[in-house]
Design an enzyme around this catalytic site. Structure first.
Site, mmCIF file in Angstrom:
data_model
loop_
_atom_site.group_PDB
_atom_site.id
_atom_site.type_symbol
_atom_site.label_atom_id
_atom_site.label_comp_id
_atom_site.label_asym_id
_atom_site.label_seq_id
_atom_site.Cartn_x
_atom_site.Cartn_y
_atom_site.Cartn_z
ATOM 1 N N ARG A 90 -62.017 -38.366 -58.537
ATOM 2 C CA ARG A 90 -61.811 -39.869 -58.452
ATOM 3 C C ARG A 90 -60.310 -39.772 -59.396
ATOM 4 N NH1 ARG A 90 -65.345 -43.902 -57.716
ATOM 5 N NH2 ARG A 90 -64.094 -45.417 -58.877
ATOM 6 N N ASN A 106 -55.630 -31.214 -65.578
ATOM 7 C CA ASN A 106 -56.457 -30.858 -64.193
ATOM 8 C C ASN A 106 -56.047 -29.539 -63.718
ATOM 9 O OD1 ASN A 106 -57.929 -31.961 -62.070
ATOM 10 N ND2 ASN A 106 -56.093 -32.011 -60.928
ATOM 11 N N HIS A 108 -56.146 -27.504 -60.054
ATOM 12 C CA HIS A 108 -56.054 -27.773 -58.635
ATOM 13 C C HIS A 108 -55.854 -26.395 -58.031
ATOM 14 C CE1 HIS A 108 -54.950 -29.983 -55.130
ATOM 15 N NE2 HIS A 108 -54.040 -29.185 -54.946
#
Ligand code: GRF
Length: 196
Positions: A90, A106, A108
């Site tokens: 999300r 995060n 990635h």
């Protein structure tokens, strides 16, 4: 360093962090694992390690803000220092990001700023790049665009499929994310000072 991990799926990056802690390589505690998906494997993995883990399903809330408020309440009551997005599917609103400004990281599966968003490995193959990899970055209001903390590359072969490239990238993700957390905990990577 008290961590909260947010994830929506498989949980292999969570497992890599838990392993680094278990092996004494990372001086941190995983205070809680939260998923927006009640059936996510990340919750099963965390519970099996005795880590507090539960779902906060978005469907249970009328809008994004109240859903995020519920998650934020859990983070605040556990006095979390750092929020790690490990496959959390999300997009966080500016409201959430402001609460944990420069304290949300995060991972990635591409060398950002190339191939932001979904299906990064497929994007890389379609573009025909010869090198790809993983990026750990701070989360800001733009998707996959916050300050880069670390990257690691892998080769891309002519014979690669999305599956083989994803697997090669995932192997380096599992090294990179715990390493970044380790460096943050030891002050080798300094997060911006908070103004409040
Ligand atoms: C990883 O490829 C990560 O880079 C991306 O989502 C995937 C999560 O995998 N953001 P897992 O749930 O950690 O196994």
């Amino acid at each position: 360093m008290k961590l909260a991990i947010l994830g929506s799926g498989r949980g292999s990056n969570f497992m890599a962090i838990a392993k680094a802690i278990e092996e004494g390589k990372l001086d941190a505690t995983i205070e809680l694992v939260i998923s927006d998906k009640p059936d996510a494997m990340i919750l099963t993995h965390a519970s099996s390690l005795g880590i507090k883990a539960f779902a906060v399903p978005s469907a249970d809330y009328p809008d994004r803000k109240t859903h995020e408020e519920a998650i934020l309440n859990h983070l605040e009551s556990h006095e979390v220092d750092l929020v790690v997005l490990a496959g959390y599917m999300r997009i966080l609103t500016p409201y959430f990001i402001e609460k944990y400004r420069d304290r949300i990281i995060n991972i990635h599966p591409s060398l950002l700023p190339s191939f932001k968003g979904l299906h990064a490995q497929k994007q890389a193959l379609e573009y025909g790049v010869k090198v790809s990899g993983a990026t750990v970055h701070l989360v800001n209001e733009e998707v996959d665009a916050g300050k880069i903390l670390a990257q690691r590359c892998v080769p891309v072969f002519e014979t690669d499929t999305v599956e083989t490239l994803s697997k090669r990238i995932l192997t380096v993700e599992h090294e990179l994310l715990p390493e970044v957390l380790m460096k943050i905990s030891m002050g080798e990577i300094q997060l911006p000072r908070r103004s409040k």
